[in-house]
Design a protein around this motif. Structure first.
Motif, mmCIF file in Angstrom:
data_model
loop_
_atom_site.group_PDB
_atom_site.id
_atom_site.type_symbol
_atom_site.label_atom_id
_atom_site.label_comp_id
_atom_site.label_asym_id
_atom_site.label_seq_id
_atom_site.Cartn_x
_atom_site.Cartn_y
_atom_site.Cartn_z
ATOM 1 N N PRO A 62 0.804 -1.224 0.000
ATOM 2 C CA PRO A 62 0.000 0.000 0.000
ATOM 3 C C PRO A 62 0.840 1.278 0.000
ATOM 4 N N ASP A 63 2.011 1.242 0.693
ATOM 5 C CA ASP A 63 2.903 2.407 0.723
ATOM 6 C C ASP A 63 4.313 1.921 1.041
ATOM 7 N N GLU A 64 5.267 2.840 1.011
ATOM 8 C CA GLU A 64 6.687 2.510 1.230
ATOM 9 C C GLU A 64 6.944 1.775 2.540
ATOM 10 N N ASN A 65 6.201 2.107 3.578
ATOM 11 C CA ASN A 65 6.470 1.549 4.901
ATOM 12 C C ASN A 65 5.725 0.250 5.190
ATOM 13 N N SER A 66 4.892 -0.174 4.264
ATOM 14 C CA SER A 66 4.100 -1.390 4.466
ATOM 15 C C SER A 66 4.868 -2.626 4.046
ATOM 16 N N SER A 67 4.457 -3.761 4.582
ATOM 17 C CA SER A 67 5.030 -5.024 4.110
ATOM 18 C C SER A 67 4.343 -5.387 2.791
ATOM 19 N N SER A 68 4.987 -6.215 2.001
ATOM 20 C CA SER A 68 4.468 -6.548 0.681
ATOM 21 C C SER A 68 3.750 -7.891 0.679
ATOM 22 N N GLU A 69 2.916 -8.070 -0.324
ATOM 23 C CA GLU A 69 2.228 -9.339 -0.531
ATOM 24 C C GLU A 69 2.305 -9.686 -2.012
ATOM 25 N N ILE A 70 2.306 -10.969 -2.309
ATOM 26 C CA ILE A 70 2.332 -11.412 -3.700
ATOM 27 C C ILE A 70 0.901 -11.662 -4.143
ATOM 28 N N ILE A 71 0.558 -11.091 -5.306
ATOM 29 C CA ILE A 71 -0.792 -11.208 -5.846
ATOM 30 C C ILE A 71 -0.696 -11.874 -7.207
ATOM 31 N N SER A 72 -1.538 -12.884 -7.442
ATOM 32 C CA SER A 72 -1.476 -13.655 -8.682
ATOM 33 C C SER A 72 -2.664 -13.358 -9.589
ATOM 34 N N VAL A 73 -2.636 -13.971 -10.744
ATOM 35 C CA VAL A 73 -3.702 -13.825 -11.731
ATOM 36 C C VAL A 73 -5.037 -14.360 -11.199
ATOM 37 N N GLU A 74 -4.977 -15.199 -10.204
ATOM 38 C CA GLU A 74 -6.197 -15.734 -9.598
ATOM 39 C C GLU A 74 -6.856 -14.726 -8.662
ATOM 40 N N ASP A 75 -6.094 -13.721 -8.221
ATOM 41 C CA ASP A 75 -6.568 -12.798 -7.196
ATOM 42 C C ASP A 75 -7.202 -11.511 -7.735
ATOM 43 N N ILE A 76 -6.789 -11.076 -8.932
ATOM 44 C CA ILE A 76 -7.227 -9.776 -9.448
ATOM 45 C C ILE A 76 -7.582 -9.866 -10.932
ATOM 46 N N ARG A 77 -8.258 -8.818 -11.430
ATOM 47 C CA ARG A 77 -8.645 -8.742 -12.851
ATOM 48 C C ARG A 77 -7.566 -8.141 -13.726
ATOM 49 N N SER A 78 -6.955 -7.055 -13.241
ATOM 50 C CA SER A 78 -5.978 -6.321 -14.031
ATOM 51 C C SER A 78 -5.185 -5.413 -13.113
ATOM 52 N N PHE A 79 -4.109 -4.833 -13.668
ATOM 53 C CA PHE A 79 -3.335 -3.868 -12.889
ATOM 54 C C PHE A 79 -2.655 -2.886 -13.827
ATOM 55 N N VAL A 80 -2.237 -1.766 -13.250
ATOM 56 C CA VAL A 80 -1.543 -0.711 -13.986
ATOM 57 C C VAL A 80 -0.290 -0.365 -13.201
ATOM 58 N N VAL A 81 0.848 -0.337 -13.898
ATOM 59 C CA VAL A 81 2.118 0.069 -13.305
ATOM 60 C C VAL A 81 2.647 1.205 -14.159
ATOM 61 N N ASP A 82 2.845 2.359 -13.534
ATOM 62 C CA ASP A 82 3.280 3.545 -14.251
ATOM 63 C C ASP A 82 2.274 3.809 -15.374
ATOM 64 N N GLN A 83 2.663 3.706 -16.623
ATOM 65 C CA GLN A 83 1.757 3.957 -17.754
ATOM 66 C C GLN A 83 1.252 2.664 -18.398
ATOM 67 N N ASP A 84 1.716 1.499 -17.942
ATOM 68 C CA ASP A 84 1.413 0.222 -18.581
ATOM 69 C C ASP A 84 0.241 -0.483 -17.908
ATOM 70 N N SER A 85 -0.710 -0.932 -18.739
ATOM 71 C CA SER A 85 -1.862 -1.683 -18.245
ATOM 72 C C SER A 85 -1.685 -3.159 -18.569
ATOM 73 N N PHE A 86 -2.070 -4.004 -17.626
ATOM 74 C CA PHE A 86 -1.992 -5.454 -17.802
ATOM 75 C C PHE A 86 -3.362 -6.049 -17.518
ATOM 76 N N THR A 87 -3.744 -7.031 -18.323
ATOM 77 C CA THR A 87 -5.028 -7.688 -18.131
ATOM 78 C C THR A 87 -4.849 -9.195 -18.270
ATOM 79 N N VAL A 88 -5.890 -9.945 -17.961
ATOM 80 C CA VAL A 88 -5.831 -11.399 -18.005
ATOM 81 C C VAL A 88 -6.066 -11.881 -19.429
#
Length: 190
Positions: A62-88
């Protein structure tokens, strides 16, 4: 000679870039229910060898100070990083050796009547790791065609654009073998 080698190696290690939290970029993902979740994302490309494979996943915090979690294709529909969009994308083949994915993420390149995606992966031959990018085509967002060998898939690809005979003829004459994005753009202009 050994001391000189040790000094050289130590110097290279000190100046080599290290992996840090800067690998994370601002982004967001959409949950299975459509909720937008903003935070920091690190992309982990799919990888495969002759013996195993992993689908694309993201490391999210969620932010710089938070711990991270791994998210897979089973967990979400799509994501955006910087200007790039990713979908299933589903049921794609990107290599003849263990490169078949029932479900994975792909970068969105062009959308329209014919959609173009780019599947990104890392392939290992046991000694080296290679970054690979393969185009994926889809007309309806439910059937996908991964392009891993244009010559072997020429007929299958041409059937996707058969409703535009002139463009299909140009593709069959190998005009777009090194420029699939141009073919998709021309198809979508109609």
């Amino acid at each position: 000679m050994t001391a000189q080698f040790f000094i050289l190696l130590s110097s290279l290690l000190l100046i080599a870039p290290s992996k840090t939290n800067t690998d994370f970029e601002a982004g967001y993902y959409f949950s299975k229910t459509g909720e937008k979740v903003e935070g920091l994302i690190k992309l982990k490309k799919s990888d495969y060898t002759s013996f195993k494979k992993k689908t694309t996943r993201i490391v999210f915090k969620p932010d710089e100070n938070s711990s991270s979690e791994i998210i897979s294709v089973e967990d979400i529909r799509s994501f955006v990083v910087d200007q790039d969009s990713f979908t299933v994308v589903k049921n794609i083949k990107v290599n003849h050796i263990n490169g078949e994915f029932e479900k994975d993420f792909a970068k969105v390149i062009k959308t329209g009547d014919l959609n173009l995606y780019q599947h990104q992966s890392r392939v290992s031959d046991g000694f080296f790791i290679y970054n690979k990018e393969h185009f994926v085509l889809s007309k309806d967002g439910s059937d996908f065609l991964g392009i891993y060998n244009i010559n072997k898939q020429r007929e299958e690809i041409s059937l996707l654009i058969a409703d535009q005979p002139e463009l299909m003829s140009r593709f069959l004459n190998k005009e777009f073998d090194s420029n699939i994005p141009e073919m998709v753009a021309l198809y979508n202009k109609r």
